[in-house]
Design a protein around this motif. Structure first.
Motif, short mmCIF file in Angstrom:
data_model
loop_
_atom_site.label_atom_id
_atom_site.label_comp_id
_atom_site.label_asym_id
_atom_site.label_seq_id
_atom_site.Cartn_x
_atom_site.Cartn_y
_atom_site.Cartn_z
N ALA A 371 33.49 24.87 -41.36
CA ALA A 371 34.61 25.45 -40.62
C ALA A 371 34.35 26.90 -40.24
CB ALA A 371 35.89 25.37 -41.47
N LEU A 372 33.42 27.56 -40.93
CA LEU A 372 33.10 28.95 -40.63
C LEU A 372 31.96 29.06 -39.61
CD1 LEU A 372 33.27 30.31 -44.29
CD2 LEU A 372 35.04 30.45 -42.52
N THR A 373 31.38 27.93 -39.26
CA THR A 373 30.25 27.90 -38.32
C THR A 373 30.61 27.18 -37.03
OG1 THR A 373 28.70 27.89 -40.19
CG2 THR A 373 27.84 27.19 -38.05
N VAL A 374 31.41 26.11 -37.14
CA VAL A 374 31.67 25.21 -36.03
C VAL A 374 33.17 25.12 -35.77
CG1 VAL A 374 31.40 22.84 -35.20
CG2 VAL A 374 29.60 23.88 -36.62
N VAL A 375 33.54 25.15 -34.50
CA VAL A 375 34.93 24.92 -34.09
C VAL A 375 35.08 23.43 -33.80
CG1 VAL A 375 36.72 25.47 -32.41
CG2 VAL A 375 35.09 27.24 -33.10
N THR A 376 35.93 22.77 -34.57
CA THR A 376 36.12 21.33 -34.44
C THR A 376 37.46 21.03 -33.78
OG1 THR A 376 37.15 21.18 -36.62
CG2 THR A 376 34.76 20.90 -36.52
N ASN A 377 37.59 19.82 -33.29
CA ASN A 377 38.87 19.39 -32.72
C ASN A 377 39.98 19.52 -33.77
OD1 ASN A 377 40.45 17.88 -30.56
ND2 ASN A 377 40.75 16.53 -32.33
N GLY A 378 41.09 20.09 -33.35
CA GLY A 378 42.23 20.24 -34.25
C GLY A 378 42.23 21.51 -35.06
N SER A 379 41.15 22.28 -34.99
CA SER A 379 41.10 23.53 -35.76
C SER A 379 41.79 24.65 -35.00
CB SER A 379 39.65 23.91 -36.07
OG SER A 379 38.92 24.15 -34.88
N SER A 380 42.15 25.68 -35.72
CA SER A 380 42.78 26.83 -35.08
C SER A 380 41.71 27.80 -34.62
CB SER A 380 43.73 27.53 -36.06
OG SER A 380 43.02 27.97 -37.20
N PHE A 381 42.04 28.55 -33.58
CA PHE A 381 41.09 29.54 -33.07
C PHE A 381 41.89 30.68 -32.48
CE2 PHE A 381 38.05 31.54 -30.27
CZ PHE A 381 36.87 31.46 -30.98
N GLN A 382 41.49 31.88 -32.85
CA GLN A 382 42.23 33.07 -32.46
C GLN A 382 43.69 32.89 -32.88
OE1 GLN A 382 42.59 34.65 -28.31
NE2 GLN A 382 40.74 35.80 -28.82
N SER A 383 44.62 33.31 -32.08
CA SER A 383 46.04 33.13 -32.44
C SER A 383 46.72 32.16 -31.49
CB SER A 383 46.76 34.47 -32.42
OG SER A 383 46.64 35.09 -31.14
N ARG A 384 45.93 31.31 -30.84
CA ARG A 384 46.49 30.40 -29.86
C ARG A 384 47.42 29.39 -30.54
NH1 ARG A 384 42.48 26.82 -26.23
NH2 ARG A 384 42.86 25.27 -27.86
N ALA A 385 48.57 29.16 -29.95
CA ALA A 385 49.55 28.24 -30.53
C ALA A 385 49.04 26.82 -30.58
CB ALA A 385 50.86 28.33 -29.75
N VAL A 386 48.27 26.43 -29.55
CA VAL A 386 47.75 25.07 -29.47
C VAL A 386 46.39 25.02 -30.16
CG1 VAL A 386 47.03 23.21 -27.92
CG2 VAL A 386 48.96 24.69 -27.30
N PRO A 387 46.19 24.09 -31.08
CA PRO A 387 44.88 24.00 -31.72
C PRO A 387 43.81 23.56 -30.73
CG PRO A 387 46.24 22.11 -32.31
CD PRO A 387 47.13 23.07 -31.56
N ILE A 388 42.57 23.65 -31.15
CA ILE A 388 41.45 23.25 -30.29
C ILE A 388 41.57 21.76 -29.97
CG2 ILE A 388 38.94 22.94 -30.20
CD1 ILE A 388 39.79 25.82 -29.83
N GLN A 389 41.44 21.45 -28.67
CA GLN A 389 41.53 20.07 -28.20
C GLN A 389 40.29 19.73 -27.39
OE1 GLN A 389 45.15 20.06 -25.87
NE2 GLN A 389 46.49 19.96 -27.68
#
Length: 570
Positions: A371-389
């Motif tokens: 989780a500290l290396t890869v951005v996966t579907n459903g994870s949070s990123f920055q302060s965006r309200a919508v998770p990664i899709q």
């Protein structure tokens, strides 16, 4: 090689090192050697030029980096020249990752500095009678060892790619270039190791011995860390086995002489232990925050790195396309993601897509470094309200231009606080060359090869895996030498993902013909209810043939220097 040259014209333009006191400003000089010998500031400028050759960030492979030429990642932009490597279509005239000229430029800068840096010839009159006079003399003496370390570093970067290369320790006249010949691999390894020893003897243990503004300079720890890496490569399979090169007429250029491999592994272990024995210096302790290790300049555990000015270049290249101006860039592969372990109860086991429990929630309870290396579907990123899709039609998915093809985005090294549009939150980046965790695994690997069962293998393997912030299980004392070897190799893959180790580790282990020929995989994400479903798939065929264990020497260099010999099978 020592070839005298009477014309020493050198141009330094915009040499921004960002790592040395007073060496991070713009400098524009066009000075003869004699002129350089008359001024302390000009000598300092010349050292900046030596540092400026250090590679960093997106300067490699046109923003793709070597990670995208391995099973770590895909580069989203399909027309990037990294695909020549992935398709096996690169040649001696068209190598997207060629660094021959760049590193020889750095070596020439180091040679010019070393010919110039004589405290007895530098005009220090303005400092006489002040407390700074002896300080300046000591600085010049120290700079000599820094330049020798940097030159050794550049020679290793060449040697690990090309095998034996010409060793040049003086300035070479253009008329003498045609006579250059490749030194043997053994000569190159010895030269680099000897230079590391000399540099280590003349440098302070760590940058903590300098003022804060000087951090990032070459140190004794850095010189010994380079020696550790060099001897690890020298003991590994590639440099001890020329069979892949068929009937190559000059095996001494690509392989070491037959000898006792155990002694080579012992030398590698001893070199790593020499760095470990410096650990009384706090900066050489392990870093317990894996995330900030890559976003904090001069973090604990970092032995040598290059800092850049605050910017968002890396973020622009690698933020998800769901963010304004994000370009997708380097996207991690399923091959890599699958190698992160999963915790079932209190036990860490290999992830298995055939296990229904694993498959149902593939990113839950994984090695925390995932989780500290890869951005996966459903994870949070920055302060965006919508998770990664990353599913089709999602905010970060196809059909948006440059949307990830693997189903993932990169988090490591990315500063999430930056605003790509306004630049607010831009941060200094620190590109790591050596950190203590590598030394621990170098030591464990070398020990396992010549002294399997040695108690220190577990001690230093465990220091990487069980440290706070990672917290994985340690090495079982019941493992065989082969199993321990496999565990160490996978630990390197996970711990150093995207840190420019994978391309070279797979070559030195001679596993590249297997792992780099394996299709690159991605993940198909279906936005199903009540939870997404995930299906891995083969994204791209890759091509690695034995000749690619070493890079081809650029054809234009062979045409200029007729004494050079091309690498096998090119």
């Amino acid at each position: 090689m020592k070839i005298k040259n009477t014309n020493y014209i050198f141009l330094i333009v915009l040499l921004i090192c960002g790592s040395c006191q007073k060496l991070d400003r713009e400098l524009d000089t066009d000075l003869t050697k004699d002129q350089l010998e008359t001024t302390f500031n000009s000598l300092q400028s010349l050292l900046t030029g030596v540092y400026s050759t250090l590679p960093y960030g997106l300067t490699q492979l046109d923003r793709a980096t070597m990670a995208s030429a391995t099973d770590e990642a895909e580069f989203t932009n399909e027309i990037n020249r990294v695909q020549l490597i992935n398709q096996g279509a690169w040649t001696a005239t068209n190598n997207p990752a060629d660094v021959w000229g760049a590193f020889y430029q750095g070596i020439r800068r180091a040679n010019l500095f070393l010919e110039t840096a004589d405290p007895a010839k530098v005009n220090l009159d303005i400092f006489k009678g002040t407390a700074n006079y002896q300080i300046r003399i000591d600085e010049i003496k120290r700079w000599e060892f820094e330049a020798r370390f940097l030159r050794a570093f550049y020679y290793f970067e060449l040697t690990k790619r090309y095998g034996g290369v010409p060793i040049i320790t003086d300035l070479v006249d253009e008329n003498d270039v045609a006579n250059l010949k490749r030194s043997t691999l053994e000569e190159c390894i010895k030269f680099i190791v000897d230079e590391c020893d000399v540099a280590a003897a003349g440098l302070p243990v760590s940058s903590g011995a300098y003022a804060t503004v000087e951090q990032g300079r070459a140190t004794k720890a850095a010189a010994l860390a380079l020696k550790s890496r060099v001897l690890l490569y020298a003991a590994s399979d590639l440099f001890n086995n020329a069979s892949w090169a068929a009937a190559y007429a000059q095996p001494q250029l690509i392989s070491l002489p037959a000898g006792d491999r155990e002694l080579r592994w012992k030398a590698a272990a001893d070199a790593a232990k020499a760095v470990i024995d410096l650990q009384a210096v706090p900066v050489l302790n392990v870093n317990t925050n894996y995330r900030t290790l890559f976003t904090t300049p001069y973090a604990t555990g970092v032995i040598f790195a290059r800092r850049t000015e605050a910017n968002n270049e890396f973020e622009l290249a690698n933020f998800s396309v769901g963010f304004d101006r994000g370009q997708g860039g380097i996207t991690p592969s399923q091959n890599l993601v699958d190698d992160y372990e999963i915790r079932i109860g209190t036990t860490w086991v290999d992830f298995d897509w055939n296990d229904a429990t694993h498959r149902a929630a593939p990113y839950a309870n994984r090695d925390p470094r995932l989780a500290l290396t890869v951005v996966t579907n459903g994870s949070s990123f920055q302060s965006r309200a919508v998770p990664i899709q990353t599913f089709p039609g999602g905010v970060d998915g196809a059909p948006k231009p440059n949307a990830t093809k693997t189903g993932y985005y990169l988090r490591k090294y990315v500063n999430e606080s930056t605003n790509l549009t306004t630049g607010v939150g831009n941060a200094v980046h620190s590109w790591i060359y050596f950190r203590i965790e590598e030394i621990f695994l170098n030591y464990a690997e070398a020990l396992n090869e010549y002294a399997p069962g040695n108690a220190n293998i577990k001690v230093y393997y465990d220091r990487v895996r069980t440290r706070a912030g990672v917290g994985l299980s340690g090495l079982s004392t019941a493992e065989t030498q082969t199993k321990v070897r496999d565990r160490i190799r996978r630990e390197r893959r996970i711990e150093f993902a995207f840190e420019d180790h994978r391309a070279w580790d797979t070559r030195r282990w001679m596993t590249a013909t297997t792992v780099l020929n394996t299709p690159l995989r991605g993940i198909n994400v279906a936005n199903t209810s009540p939870a997404p479903t995930y299906t891995p798939f083969d994204l791209e065929a890759r091509a690695f043939t034995p000749k690619m264990y070493l890079f081809p020497i650029p054809l234009n260099e062979l045409n200029i220097a007729k004494g050079l010999v091309q690498n096998p099978l090119w």
